[in-house]
Every structure is written in C-alpha cells, then in structure tokens.
Design a protein around this motif. Structure first.
Motif, mmCIF file in Angstrom:
data_model
loop_
_atom_site.group_PDB
_atom_site.id
_atom_site.type_symbol
_atom_site.label_atom_id
_atom_site.label_comp_id
_atom_site.label_asym_id
_atom_site.label_seq_id
_atom_site.Cartn_x
_atom_site.Cartn_y
_atom_site.Cartn_z
ATOM 1 N N TYR A 84 0.449 5.517 0.140
ATOM 2 C CA TYR A 84 -0.493 6.604 0.437
ATOM 3 C C TYR A 84 0.246 7.933 0.358
ATOM 4 O O TYR A 84 1.271 8.113 1.006
ATOM 5 C CB TYR A 84 -1.101 6.419 1.824
ATOM 6 C CG TYR A 84 -2.093 7.499 2.216
ATOM 7 C CD1 TYR A 84 -3.175 7.803 1.398
ATOM 8 C CD2 TYR A 84 -1.939 8.202 3.405
ATOM 9 C CE1 TYR A 84 -4.085 8.773 1.748
ATOM 10 C CE2 TYR A 84 -2.857 9.179 3.771
ATOM 11 C CZ TYR A 84 -3.927 9.468 2.937
ATOM 12 O OH TYR A 84 -4.821 10.445 3.287
ATOM 13 N N GLN A 85 -0.274 8.824 -0.484
ATOM 14 C CA GLN A 85 0.341 10.133 -0.705
ATOM 15 C C GLN A 85 1.816 10.000 -1.081
ATOM 16 O O GLN A 85 2.680 10.738 -0.609
ATOM 17 C CB GLN A 85 0.166 11.014 0.530
ATOM 18 C CG GLN A 85 -1.290 11.349 0.809
ATOM 19 C CD GLN A 85 -1.488 12.256 2.008
ATOM 20 O OE1 GLN A 85 -0.589 12.430 2.837
ATOM 21 N NE2 GLN A 85 -2.668 12.854 2.115
ATOM 22 N N LEU A 87 3.087 2.524 2.949
ATOM 23 C CA LEU A 87 2.288 2.546 4.173
ATOM 24 C C LEU A 87 2.121 1.168 4.796
ATOM 25 O O LEU A 87 2.233 1.025 6.016
ATOM 26 C CB LEU A 87 0.909 3.153 3.892
ATOM 27 C CG LEU A 87 -0.009 3.352 5.096
ATOM 28 C CD1 LEU A 87 0.635 4.283 6.113
ATOM 29 C CD2 LEU A 87 -1.360 3.901 4.659
ATOM 30 N N ARG A 100 -12.059 -0.752 6.409
ATOM 31 C CA ARG A 100 -11.689 0.339 5.519
ATOM 32 C C ARG A 100 -12.839 0.733 4.596
ATOM 33 O O ARG A 100 -13.661 -0.103 4.209
ATOM 34 C CB ARG A 100 -10.509 -0.079 4.632
ATOM 35 C CG ARG A 100 -9.168 -0.170 5.333
ATOM 36 C CD ARG A 100 -8.122 -0.680 4.375
ATOM 37 N NE ARG A 100 -6.786 -0.652 4.953
ATOM 38 C CZ ARG A 100 -5.748 -0.023 4.421
ATOM 39 N NH1 ARG A 100 -5.890 0.636 3.274
ATOM 40 N NH2 ARG A 100 -4.563 -0.054 5.013
ATOM 41 N N ARG A 107 -6.437 1.284 -2.233
ATOM 42 C CA ARG A 107 -4.994 1.533 -2.238
ATOM 43 C C ARG A 107 -4.178 0.262 -2.023
ATOM 44 O O ARG A 107 -2.973 0.238 -2.264
ATOM 45 C CB ARG A 107 -4.616 2.524 -1.127
ATOM 46 C CG ARG A 107 -5.274 3.884 -1.212
ATOM 47 C CD ARG A 107 -4.571 4.863 -0.301
ATOM 48 N NE ARG A 107 -4.543 4.457 1.092
ATOM 49 C CZ ARG A 107 -5.295 4.992 2.050
ATOM 50 N NH1 ARG A 107 -6.175 5.940 1.748
ATOM 51 N NH2 ARG A 107 -5.180 4.585 3.303
ATOM 52 N N GLN A 154 -10.116 3.558 0.722
ATOM 53 C CA GLN A 154 -8.944 3.080 1.461
ATOM 54 C C GLN A 154 -8.544 1.677 1.031
ATOM 55 O O GLN A 154 -7.357 1.369 0.904
ATOM 56 C CB GLN A 154 -9.230 3.129 2.962
ATOM 57 C CG GLN A 154 -9.378 4.531 3.520
ATOM 58 C CD GLN A 154 -9.979 4.554 4.905
ATOM 59 O OE1 GLN A 154 -10.645 3.594 5.334
ATOM 60 N NE2 GLN A 154 -9.765 5.628 5.641
ATOM 61 N N GLU A 184 0.845 -1.198 0.000
ATOM 62 C CA GLU A 184 0.000 0.000 0.000
ATOM 63 C C GLU A 184 0.877 1.243 0.000
ATOM 64 O O GLU A 184 1.819 1.355 0.799
ATOM 65 C CB GLU A 184 -0.920 0.028 1.221
ATOM 66 C CG GLU A 184 -1.813 1.261 1.265
ATOM 67 C CD GLU A 184 -2.657 1.358 2.522
ATOM 68 O OE1 GLU A 184 -3.599 2.174 2.545
ATOM 69 O OE2 GLU A 184 -2.362 0.627 3.497
#
Length: 266
Positions: free
Chosen positions: A38-39, A43, A69, A76, A73, A36
C-alpha cells in the motif's frame, strides 16, 4: 464433492506487521511473505508455510476470500495460489465473480438494506458527531454500504462503543471493534448470506469457514465447520458455536492453523 472454503482475511489469514503476534525469539521467527503493498510499502503478510498451504487449498476447494474490505482494498491483496473465481467484499455487499461485482447480487442487497435499515449517511453523521477529535483519526463510508472510524485505540473509551452499539441497534445496525477500526454495519449485510449464495451456485456439498470478529459470526454459522483464532474480537468475548474449532494459536501462526484445519477437513 465440491467444498467451498470461505475465510476472512485480515487477522485471520493475513496480518499487518503490528498484528503478527510473534512470541518466539527473532532468530526463530517464521519467514514471511508479503501479500499486500500500500502506497509503495509492504502492509500484510502470511508465513511461507501458509503460502504453500494456500496454493494447495486453491487446488482442492473453491476458495472464497471473504472480507469487510472494499473492492479497492481487496484488490491490493495478492494471495498465493490460483486466482479465486469468487470473492466476497464489503461484508457481503459485493459478490465478485472472476473479479467483477455481480450486479444482480448487489441490487438485491441494496433493496433489502433500503427496506430494513437506516441509510449509511445518517449513521456516519451520528458517529462523527459523537466521536472525540482526541482519538478520531479518520472516518469513511465504504461502498455506500456501511461506515467506519479509524481511531487511536488506546484513547477510545469502551463505553463509547457500547453506547454507539445501543443507538445503532434501534436503526437495524450492528457495531464491531476491530483493531483501530470501529465498524457500523447494517444487520442484513452479512458475509454468511453471500457465502450461502456461492454454495448455491457451485453446488457445494460442504462449506468451511474462518473468522476472528463479530462480523464473522454469520459466516461461521453458514459453514458446516469453522475455525476461530485465539485472538480477536470473538476470542475477547469467548464466542464459539456448533462445529467451530477454537484455536489456541494467535497472530500470524493462527493463519497457518486455520489453513491446516481446512485441508485436514477436506
């Protein structure tokens, strides 16, 4: 015979850097695979051995990621192996079929919640009003189904969670503390109900399950056999149940142990 394998994700199969729980020397730590981002930052992880086990599991069973989730979410997460035909998001509020939420399931869930529980907006308002700005980081209503707070865990009073749980009980809601998140979830909104629906649709003869939190209890009860990591909310309260294997492994190595348990059972 079709086997459905329904597993929680966070802190059961996949782990953030802070949840890895490795106690071996760094030079002996297992190699990790990021599943995963994230941004733009990694993660969540599994071990490389767990990645191989996930591929094998996808070949031998109907693997159903089962998570609290939201759909966004969950989107991702990129697990190794075949893309799951079914996935359960929002604690059972959404049943994804080939990546798309089943409208009939969502409508049935919504009708039951409206009939049996207080609305999410009321619960969210109470949670925010009762929280202390010293430890409250953010608050959310997820998918118009349940509410949660992100908190500074070290500053969160235990009594506050107990008082919230007592208040929510009268409105048909339950409370769960997972890492830095305090969840308030309608009691009829369960992973187990969605897992039973997947089993019905696939004609499964056996259901296997795994999870680490109070929100996973109904999932574990819906399974013929279940696995519970040696960490997490259920471990903290010493919960077990019929057919549930209590693992000694903690952290990311518990994810491997869960997958080995699934494959051995199949």
């Amino acid at each position: 015979m079709t086997v459905v394998v329904a597993s929680d994700l966070d802190r059961t199969l996949i782990y953030s850097a802070g949840a890895l729980g490795l106690t071996v020397p760094d030079a002996e730590a297992p190699r990790l695979l990021c599943v995963e981002v994230y941004q733009g930052k990694p993660l969540s992880y599994v071990t490389e051995d767990a990645a191989e086990l996930l591929v094998e599991l996808g070949r031998r069973a109907v693997f159903v990621p089962t998570t609290t989730r939201t759909r966004e979410q969950y989107g991702r997460v990129r697990l190794p192996g075949p893309a799951p035909a079914y996935a359960i998001c929002a604690n059972g509020g959404h049943l994804l079929v080939d990546g798309v939420s089943d409208p009939d399931w969502r409508a049935a869930v919504g009708a039951r919640l409206a009939a049996e529980c207080a609305p999410p907006a009321e619960v969210r308002e109470h949670m925010v009003r009762a929280a202390d700005e010293r430890w409250l980081l953010k608050e959310r209503v997820a998918e118009d189904l349940f509410a949660y707070l992100v908190v500074e865990r070290e500053l969160l009073p235990d009594e506050w969670v107990k008082e919230l749980a007592a208040w929510a009980e009268e409105l048909g809601w339950g409370v769960s503390l997972q890492g830095r998140k305090v969840y308030a979830v309608p009691k009829p909104l369960t992973k187990g109900a969605a897992v039973r629906e997947v089993a019905r649709r696939t004609g499964a003869g056996t259901v296997l399950g795994a999870g680490d939190s109070l929100l996973d209890v109904d999932l574990l009860r819906a399974a013929d056999r279940g696995w519970r990591p040696g960490h997490g909310e259920l471990a903290d309260v010493g919960w077990s149940g019929p057919g549930v294997t209590v693992l000694t492994e903690r952290g990311v190595l518990a994810g491997e142990a869960v997958l080995r348990g699934f494959l051995a059972a199949i």
